[in-house]
Write a protein that holds these residues in place. Structure first.
Motif, short mmCIF file in Angstrom:
data_model
loop_
_atom_site.label_atom_id
_atom_site.label_comp_id
_atom_site.label_asym_id
_atom_site.label_seq_id
_atom_site.Cartn_x
_atom_site.Cartn_y
_atom_site.Cartn_z
N GLN A 191 63.71 -9.41 21.66
CA GLN A 191 64.47 -9.98 20.55
C GLN A 191 63.51 -10.35 19.42
O GLN A 191 62.49 -11.01 19.65
CB GLN A 191 65.18 -11.26 21.01
CG GLN A 191 66.10 -11.05 22.19
CD GLN A 191 67.56 -11.03 21.78
OE1 GLN A 191 67.88 -10.79 20.60
NE2 GLN A 191 68.43 -11.29 22.74
N ARG B 9 73.14 -8.56 14.85
CA ARG B 9 72.14 -8.19 15.86
C ARG B 9 72.34 -6.72 16.14
O ARG B 9 73.40 -6.30 16.57
CB ARG B 9 72.36 -9.00 17.15
CG ARG B 9 72.34 -10.47 16.93
CD ARG B 9 72.75 -11.20 18.21
NE ARG B 9 71.66 -11.29 19.17
CZ ARG B 9 71.73 -10.82 20.40
NH1 ARG B 9 72.82 -10.19 20.80
NH2 ARG B 9 70.70 -10.93 21.22
N ASN C 54 67.25 -9.12 14.93
CA ASN C 54 68.15 -10.24 14.62
C ASN C 54 68.16 -10.52 13.12
O ASN C 54 67.29 -10.08 12.38
CB ASN C 54 67.71 -11.50 15.36
CG ASN C 54 68.10 -11.42 16.82
OD1 ASN C 54 69.27 -11.38 17.16
ND2 ASN C 54 67.10 -11.35 17.69
N ARG C 55 69.15 -11.32 12.73
CA ARG C 55 69.21 -11.78 11.34
C ARG C 55 67.95 -12.61 11.05
O ARG C 55 67.48 -13.37 11.90
CB ARG C 55 70.45 -12.65 11.19
CG ARG C 55 70.60 -13.29 9.85
CD ARG C 55 71.56 -14.44 9.94
NE ARG C 55 70.98 -15.53 10.73
CZ ARG C 55 71.34 -16.81 10.58
NH1 ARG C 55 72.25 -17.14 9.70
NH2 ARG C 55 70.81 -17.75 11.33
N PHE D 137 62.79 -12.43 16.03
CA PHE D 137 63.23 -13.54 15.17
C PHE D 137 62.17 -13.73 14.09
O PHE D 137 60.98 -13.54 14.34
CB PHE D 137 63.36 -14.84 15.97
CG PHE D 137 64.49 -14.80 16.97
CD1 PHE D 137 65.79 -15.08 16.57
CD2 PHE D 137 64.25 -14.48 18.30
CE1 PHE D 137 66.82 -15.03 17.49
CE2 PHE D 137 65.28 -14.44 19.21
CZ PHE D 137 66.57 -14.72 18.81
#
Ligand SMILES: Nc1nc2c(ncn2[C@@H]2O[C@H](COP(=O)(O)OP(=O)(O)O)[C@@H](O)[C@H]2O)c(=O)[nH]1
Ligand SMILES: [Mg+2]
Length: 613
Positions: free
Chosen positions: A445, A487, A501-502, A447
């Motif tokens: 993920q 996402r 992700n945003r 971020f």
């Protein structure tokens, strides 16, 4: 009733399509010991005739032209007598009776019958004849008796008159051999009328109202009659009649069973319920068919129906067995065909690889899907499928165990991978498999602040692990305004997915901890745009982060492959896999560990938030 010598002369003409008789054959002959018997050839021919039979007997005193008429009949090529015709005549209202039709063939040389153009009816003429006989031969009472009996026995009669065949006395004694042209034309046409009448009007022989005689039945009855005549055994004749009824009923029963069989065969059934419904319908039809054909017999119709029902139930079992076998064979054949590739893969140990179990399940499910799609598998489809799946259980278990063992072994290897050999690194990352059964995929993920290069990092990874062509799949430089939580997942390999992700506008320690808590693991830090400033690095180090990577992304404007750039990203991915392996191997109770870790991270996030305010 008749002189026995007459019987030996009774000729019979049989008109039936099969078998063909090319010349008359004696039907009942006198044996050497003066006993009567049915001619075997004639009996054989009769036995082969399964159609309704018209029986014509020609009787009369010697030298009265019987043979002539018989020859005429057998040579007559007129209309043939057919069953349909007989039936349609019945429908037209002619009363059917079992008594034979009696045709008087009267030689009326004096042409008394047509007095002054008046043609008497049959009855009138017969009365005239009787009177004649009575007056002319009043002493010949026996003759008169015969006439009376004939009239009583044959309720249906027809009179046909024949004039003098020829004026030549010699010709009269050998009528058969005289050519037609030498005979009186009126006689020739009378003989023709006679044949026409027999061919067109004579009804099929019946034993009872409802029982039309076939050739074979007639042969049997004839034999019984001859036996009765020779032995005088009337009881035998009755038995024979009863036997015939039984024979007819038996035949009707087998015909009903045959009908049931055809009804059951033409249908394709897929369940036992469907089969039962079909059976009930066919049974009803078969019983009904029998009821229509039943002839009176010592055994009543309900008794026959009971017996028939039993026979049909037995047939049901037979048909069911056949359907079962057909279905078994069909379904097993189908599975064999569908399993062809899987069997081949099994033989070649193709599932004995990391991830092999998953692949096997996929292939197996595909076989099941295709099996279920196939129509008309019959009554055993589900059972065969279940047996098949049961038979796979053992091999499935072996594949699973082998997969787990090989995967575990494989996961031990990455330490040996040379961090500077990017083709080795690439291969390792691409072929990495998670142990089967516990986890589906590894999710990476991303971020970070908007514009810090998350999408570019996704593009870079896809570029390095892909086919060597740079593509902007993740949408570099596309801002989502920090509003929608978007996402997007991209597959890096069979086992690894990366999620873009945003981005967010602000990222302080509390936000960071919040993210860590959600992820449940300590993050890997990527400093993009080659930020090596020690201040930034120190911030993360102070937070306890160990895995910090300085990466220069490949971008739309700059994606010429550079070995160093490749290596940094590949090593980053390798380290993630090593970390996953560590967690899988060292954390025996992974869930408990995860829970403890989450609590710790949440505590850290709260503390950090408290420090800020
Ligand atoms: N020089 C340089 N520019 C980068 C790097 N990574 C991204 N960029 C640029 O930074 C901008 C934003 O990148 P993007 O991947 O869209 O950031 P995101 O909002 O985090 O997805 C784009 O114009 C990229 O070309 C990098 O490592 N070095
Ligand atoms: Mg982006």
């Amino acid at each position: 009733m008749f002189d026995e010598t007459l019987l030996s002369e009774i000729p019979t003409v049989i008109m039936a399509p099969l078998p063909r008789m090319y010349h008359p054959i004696c039907l009942i002959e006198t044996y050497v010991d003066n006993k009567l018997r049915v001619n075997e050839d004639a009996q054989m021919i009769l036995a082969k005739i399964s159609q309704p039979l018209v029986v014509v007997s020609i009787v009369g005193p010697c030298r009265t032209g019987k043979s002539y008429l018989m020859n005429k009949l057998s040579r007559h090529r007129g209309a043939s007598v057919q069953e349909e015709k007989t039936q349609s005549k019945e429908k037209a209202g002619i009363p059917s009776s079992i008594s034979p039709f009696f045709v008087w063939a009267i030689r009326d040389f004096t042409l008394k019958s047509e007095v002054k153009g008046y043609k008497p009816t049959t009855d009138e003429h017969l009365e005239n004849c009787e009177e004649d006989v009575a007056t002319r031969y009043h002493k010949a009472r026996r003759q008169n008796e015969i006439l009376k009996l004939i009239r009583r026995y044959f309720p249906r009669q027809k009179c046909l008159f024949f004039g003098l065949p020829s004026s030549d006395k010699q010709a009269l004694s050998r009528l058969d051999q005289v050519p037609e042209r030498d005979l009186q034309t009126s006689f020739v046409s009378e003989a023709k009328d006679f044949c026409k009448f027999i061919y067109e009007e004579a009804p099929a022989k019946r034993l009872r109202e409802e029982q039309i005689m076939t050739g074979s039945a007639f042969a049997q009855l004839l034999k019984s009659y001859v036996d009765v005549v020779t032995k005088g055994d009337i009881a035998h004749l009755e038995r024979s009649m009863s036997d015939m009824s039984m024979e007819d009923n038996r035949r009707a029963m087998s015909e009903s069973v045959a009908l049931y069989e055809t009804k059951m065969e033409v249908q394709q059934v897929n369940t036992e319920e469907e089969f039962q419904r079909l059976h009930e319908k066919s049974l009803e039809e078969a019983l009904h068919e029998f009821e229509k054909k039943y002839v009176e017999h010592d055994m009543s119709q309900p008794e026959y129906l009971n017996q028939l029902k039993k026979d049909l139930l037995r047939k049901r079992e037979e048909v069911w067995k056949i359907l079962e076998n057909l279905s078994w064979n069909k379904c097993e054949g189908l599975i064999q065909r569908l399993m062809c590739d899987v069997d081949q893969a099994l033989r070649e140990n193709k599932y004995h690889i990391p991830g092999g179990y998953k692949r096997f399940l996929k292939d197996k499910n595909n076989v099941i899907k295709r099996y279920n799609q196939e129509a008309n598998k019959g009554v055993k489809a589900q059972e065969v499928l279940k047996d098949f799946l049961d038979s796979l259980e053992e091999i499935e278990h072996i594949i699973l165990k082998t997969d787990q063992a090989i995967s575990a072994k494989k996961r031990e290897q990455p330490k040996d991978i040379n961090p500077t050999d990017y083709s080795q690194l690439t291969k390792y990352i691409q072929s990495y498999q998670l142990p089967t059964g516990r986890f589906d995929r590894i999710l990476i993920q991303l971020f970070g602040f908007t514009g810090h290069g998350k999408s570019s990092f996704v593009n870079s990874c896809l570029y390095i692990l892909g086919n060597g062509r740079f593509q902007d799949k993740a949408g570099e430089g596309v801002s989502h305004g920090g509003k929608t939580m978007e996402r997007k997942a991209y597959e890096l390999s069979d086992a690894i997915t990366i999620v873009d992700n945003r981005g967010f506008a602000k990222l302080g320690a509390p936000e960071a901890w919040e993210i860590y808590a959600q992820l449940c693991v300590l993050p890997f830090i990527i400093l993009t745009k080659c930020r090596t400033e020690s201040e930034l690095r120190n911030t993360f180090t102070r937070m306890g982060m160990e895995n910090i990577y300085c990466i220069e992304n490949y971008t739309i404007s700059d994606h010429l492959p550079v070995k160093e750039k490749h290596l940094v990203i590949l090593n980053f991915l390798r380290d993630i896999l090593l970390s996953v392996n560590f967690h899988l191997q060292e954390c025996i109770n992974f869930q408990t560990q995860q829970h403890e870790w989450t609590s710790f991270l949440k505590k850290m996030a709260n503390e950090s938030l408290a420090n800020q305010t």
